[in-house]
Design an enzyme around this catalytic site. Structure first.
Site, PDB file in Angstrom:
ATOM      1  CG  HIS A 134      -2.075   0.922   1.103  1.00  0.00           C
ATOM      2  ND1 HIS A 134      -1.985   2.275   1.343  1.00  0.00           N
ATOM      3  CD2 HIS A 134      -3.339   0.680   0.713  1.00  0.00           C
ATOM      4  CE1 HIS A 134      -3.157   2.819   1.117  1.00  0.00           C
ATOM      5  NE2 HIS A 134      -4.007   1.887   0.728  1.00  0.00           N
ATOM      6  CG  ASP A 154      -8.200  -4.421  -2.796  1.00  0.00           C
ATOM      7  OD1 ASP A 154      -7.394  -3.479  -2.926  1.00  0.00           O
ATOM      8  OD2 ASP A 154      -9.440  -4.267  -2.825  1.00  0.00           O
TER       9      ASP A 154
HETATM   10  C1  SDX Z   1      -6.219   0.071  -2.873  1.00  0.00           C
HETATM   11  O1  SDX Z   1      -4.443   4.594  -1.988  1.00  0.00           O
HETATM   12  C2  SDX Z   1      -5.401   3.963  -1.365  1.00  0.00           C
HETATM   13  O2  SDX Z   1      -5.814   4.314  -0.298  1.00  0.00           O
HETATM   14  C3  SDX Z   1      -5.987   2.782  -2.136  1.00  0.00           C
HETATM   15  C4  SDX Z   1      -6.982   1.919  -1.367  1.00  0.00           C
HETATM   16  C5  SDX Z   1      -8.264   2.670  -1.091  1.00  0.00           C
HETATM   17  O3  SDX Z   1      -8.977   2.272  -0.167  1.00  0.00           O
HETATM   18  O4  SDX Z   1      -8.601   3.592  -1.872  1.00  0.00           O
HETATM   19  O5  SDX Z   1      -6.413   1.500  -0.137  1.00  0.00           O
HETATM   20  C6  SDX Z   1      -7.384   0.687  -2.176  1.00  0.00           C
HETATM   21  O6  SDX Z   1      -5.988   0.427  -4.003  1.00  0.00           O
HETATM   22  C7  SDX Z   1      -5.334  -0.897  -2.122  1.00  0.00           C
HETATM   23  C8  SDX Z   1      -4.095  -1.357  -2.971  1.00  0.00           C
HETATM   24  C9  SDX Z   1      -4.546  -2.463  -3.902  1.00  0.00           C
HETATM   25  N1  SDX Z   1      -3.480  -2.791  -4.875  1.00  0.00           N
HETATM   26  C10 SDX Z   1      -2.854  -3.984  -4.824  1.00  0.00           C
HETATM   27  O7  SDX Z   1      -3.010  -4.839  -3.947  1.00  0.00           O
HETATM   28  C11 SDX Z   1      -1.923  -4.212  -6.013  1.00  0.00           C
HETATM   29  C12 SDX Z   1      -0.574  -4.766  -5.515  1.00  0.00           C
HETATM   30  N2  SDX Z   1       0.093  -3.693  -4.768  1.00  0.00           N
HETATM   31  C13 SDX Z   1       0.849  -2.782  -5.480  1.00  0.00           C
HETATM   32  O8  SDX Z   1       1.007  -2.766  -6.809  1.00  0.00           O
HETATM   33  C14 SDX Z   1       1.447  -1.643  -4.679  1.00  0.00           C
HETATM   34  O9  SDX Z   1       1.771  -2.113  -3.441  1.00  0.00           O
HETATM   35  C15 SDX Z   1       0.577  -0.414  -4.565  1.00  0.00           C
HETATM   36  C16 SDX Z   1       0.128   0.053  -5.917  1.00  0.00           C
HETATM   37  C17 SDX Z   1      -0.606  -0.694  -3.736  1.00  0.00           C
HETATM   38  C18 SDX Z   1       1.414   0.665  -3.907  1.00  0.00           C
HETATM   39  O10 SDX Z   1       2.368   1.048  -4.823  1.00  0.00           O
HETATM   40  P1  SDX Z   1       3.498   2.138  -4.434  1.00  0.00           P
HETATM   41  O11 SDX Z   1       3.211   2.800  -3.149  1.00  0.00           O
HETATM   42  O12 SDX Z   1       3.724   3.009  -5.621  1.00  0.00           O
HETATM   43  O13 SDX Z   1       4.720   1.246  -4.132  1.00  0.00           O
HETATM   44  P2  SDX Z   1       5.742   0.767  -5.226  1.00  0.00           P
HETATM   45  O14 SDX Z   1       4.986   0.267  -6.417  1.00  0.00           O
HETATM   46  O15 SDX Z   1       6.747   1.843  -5.423  1.00  0.00           O
HETATM   47  O16 SDX Z   1       6.385  -0.485  -4.475  1.00  0.00           O
HETATM   48  C19 SDX Z   1       7.407  -0.270  -3.515  1.00  0.00           C
HETATM   49  C20 SDX Z   1       8.275  -1.501  -3.609  1.00  0.00           C
HETATM   50  C21 SDX Z   1       8.705  -1.818  -5.039  1.00  0.00           C
HETATM   51  O17 SDX Z   1       9.956  -2.484  -4.979  1.00  0.00           O
HETATM   52  P3  SDX Z   1      11.310  -1.518  -5.149  1.00  0.00           P
HETATM   53  O18 SDX Z   1      11.152  -0.756  -6.442  1.00  0.00           O
HETATM   54  O19 SDX Z   1      11.345  -0.626  -3.936  1.00  0.00           O
HETATM   55  O20 SDX Z   1      12.457  -2.526  -5.173  1.00  0.00           O
HETATM   56  O21 SDX Z   1       7.537  -2.666  -3.169  1.00  0.00           O
HETATM   57  C22 SDX Z   1       7.370  -3.567  -4.239  1.00  0.00           C
HETATM   58  C23 SDX Z   1       7.677  -2.817  -5.519  1.00  0.00           C
HETATM   59  O22 SDX Z   1       8.205  -3.678  -6.514  1.00  0.00           O
HETATM   60  N3  SDX Z   1       5.991  -3.999  -4.195  1.00  0.00           N
HETATM   61  C24 SDX Z   1       5.573  -5.249  -4.358  1.00  0.00           C
HETATM   62  C25 SDX Z   1       4.185  -5.197  -4.174  1.00  0.00           C
HETATM   63  N4  SDX Z   1       3.808  -3.935  -3.924  1.00  0.00           N
HETATM   64  C26 SDX Z   1       4.922  -3.196  -3.951  1.00  0.00           C
HETATM   65  N5  SDX Z   1       6.234  -6.391  -4.640  1.00  0.00           N
HETATM   66  C27 SDX Z   1       5.476  -7.507  -4.731  1.00  0.00           C
HETATM   67  N6  SDX Z   1       4.142  -7.545  -4.558  1.00  0.00           N
HETATM   68  C28 SDX Z   1       3.455  -6.406  -4.282  1.00  0.00           C
HETATM   69  N7  SDX Z   1       2.138  -6.437  -4.117  1.00  0.00           N
END
Ligand code: SDX
Length: 436
Positions: A317, A375
């Site tokens: 998140h 989720d």
């Molecule tokens: C919702 O914003 C809100 O409030 C949203 C929400 C709401 O109520 O409105 O809470 C609802 O959208 C919840 C999130 C649902 N999405 C997912 O579950 C999809 C999987 N998660 C992600 O793609 C990710 O975690 C996000 C999109 C939720 C957050 O993305 P960020 O904050 O931009 O973080 P990032 O993509 O920069 O990730 C940081 C690091 C990265 O690695 P590095 O580049 O630092 O090496 O963490 C890794 C990412 O590769 N990473 C994951 C991961 N999520 C982040 N690696 C594996 N699996 C994951 N799920």
């Protein structure tokens, strides 16, 4: 219904932050909220320095002052108008939560009765709206239908699209909250070839939604009270979440003066993305693809391999760097529903719980503070209730409508708000003459 007075941004107390750029100090006022991080008001940054701030994804940027929802990502805390989400989920109901988010206070019994009656009087849609559905293929994704049909609402309600008129804003608010379940249920019924079921105003908000989805004209439908309570709680968990992507979309669309129905349609479109609201559908699909506990290590390895492009859906998140408090309530609700429906042996639940356990012990996830989010468990619960996976994000949209509308109204009533128009760092070609 008293509407919260205009939302004045937090007053500054004279403190300032100084930026030294090209040897010239520039001061910016600091503003402090009631809780949470303070902000540096950089509104004059470009005028004073000739520079823009640069913050793709807005990781360090506050777009507004708001009184509605507060998140502490480190503590894993979520407050709706100051009340912890766990307590609201336990002791309140979704319609009372709508009243709270819209007005700033929990309703008295009389206010709740009035609000429930008002919403009930708006649950039907114009009969001509049924014709929009026949333009879609039966196998169209219901989110595509929702974007189209909700956007079309403005074609029927010219009497409440003057956003400068508080009465129009109030009517549009009630219409949106009342009609979203009806339109969502119609999208589901259309996808399975069933006749549309009209709303029943003798039922509470969530029971009415369940009967519009699962009743058929040829026999009575009995709402399962455990399922209705669980879904009502799921709606509470999804109702608002500060300035997330879809809420920011609604605010930006609203800042141009677009009518509220069009703004909500833009929020639905943004929510559809798998990184946002579409993650509940993607998380269940991922659990189905994993299939068995034995295959979990293979998917954990893929999630850690950047080149795979695979992520554990339902994990991570932008704000929560601790357990999403909603995920805890969601997990409890998931067990309640599976027990009530005698589906406690759902193999996907076993995969989900084992996946969570393994991930939370793995350095990659621990170091990046990746925890289950709302989720992760919602899909298993919604599937057990009887919704197809394509409907999961539609349900998220039904619940989030009140958050979108509350934030949209706050934006309209905030004297500081103006049309949103970000700038850019231009990295394209300099001026060049057209080759003659
Ligand atoms: C919702 O914003 C809100 O409030 C949203 C929400 C709401 O109520 O409105 O809470 C609802 O959208 C919840 C999130 C649902 N999405 C997912 O579950 C999809 C999987 N998660 C992600 O793609 C990710 O975690 C996000 C999109 C939720 C957050 O993305 P960020 O904050 O931009 O973080 P990032 O993509 O920069 O990730 C940081 C690091 C990265 O690695 P590095 O580049 O630092 O090496 O963490 C890794 C990412 O590769 N990473 C994951 C991961 N999520 C982040 N690696 C594996 N699996 C994951 N799920």
């Amino acid at each position: 219904m008293t509407i919260q007075e205009n939302c004045p941004a937090a007053a500054t107390n004279g403190e300032r932050a100084t930026l030294n750029y090209q040897g010239k100090p520039t001061d910016f006022p600091l503003r402090h909220g009631s809780i949470g991080p303070s902000v540096m008001d950089i509104g004059k940054l470009y005028k004073d320095t000739g520079c823009f701030s640069y913050d793709p994804g807005f990781t360090s940027t506050a777009n507004c002052a708001s009184k509605i929802t507060f998140i502490d990502g480190d503590k894993g805390e979520l407050l709706y108008r100051g009340y912890p989400i766990e307590q609201i989920a336990e002791y309140s109901n979704f319609l009372a939560t709508c009243f709270l988010l819209l007005n700033g206070e929990l309703p008295t019994n009389e206010q709740f009765r009035d609000f429930r009656r008002t919403i009930s009087m708006h649950t039907m849609v114009h009969e001509q709206m049924t014709r929009f559905f026949t333009g879609f293929r039966r196998d169209a994704h219901p989110m595509a239908v929702m974007v189209g049909v909700v956007g079309a609402l403005s074609a029927f309600y010219h009497d409440s699209t003057d956003i400068s008129n508080p009465e129009h804003r109030r009517i549009a608010t009630n219409r949106m909250i009342a009609k979203m379940p009806t339109i969502a249920a119609m999208a589901y019924k259309y996808s399975i070839g069933h006749p549309f079921i009209y709303p029943r105003n003798d039922l509470d908000y969530t029971s009415n939604f369940l009967q519009m989805c699962f009743a058929v004209p040829c026999e009575p439908y009995i709402v399962n009270p455990v399922v209705a309570r669980a879904l009502d709680r799921i709606f509470i968990l999804h109702a608002d979440h500060e300035q997330n992507a879809s809420t920011s979309t609604v605010r930006l669309a609203g800042s141009s003066g677009a009518n509220p129905f069009a703004c909500i349609a833009s929020g639905i479109a943004c929510l559809w993305g798998p990184a946002h609201g579409g993650a509940n559908e993607a998380a269940l699909t991922m659990l189905q693809e994993i299939g068995t506990v034995e295959r979990i290590p293979e998917f954990i390895a893929k999630a850690k391999d950047k080149s795979s492009g695979f992520r554990l859906m339902g994990f991570g998140h932008r704000v929560y760097k601790n357990y999403d408090p909603r995920a805890k309530v969601m997990q409890k609700t998931c067990h309640e529903v599976l027990d009530a429906l005698d589906k406690r042996d759902d193999p996907l639940l076993k995969v989900a719980m084992e996946l969570e356990k393994i991930a939370l012990q793995d350095d990659y996830f621990v170091s990046k503070k990746l925890y289950p989010n709302i989720d992760f468990y919602s899909g298993i619960t919604l599937r057990a209730i009887g919704f197809p996976v394509e409907m999961f994000t539609v349900l998220f949209a039904v619940a989030r409508t009140v958050g979108w509308i509350a934030q949209w109204r706050e934006m309209i009533e905030d004297p500081e708000q103006r049309i949103g128009r970000p700038r850019q760092l231009y990295v394209g070609p300099s001026r060049r003459e057209f080759p003659l």
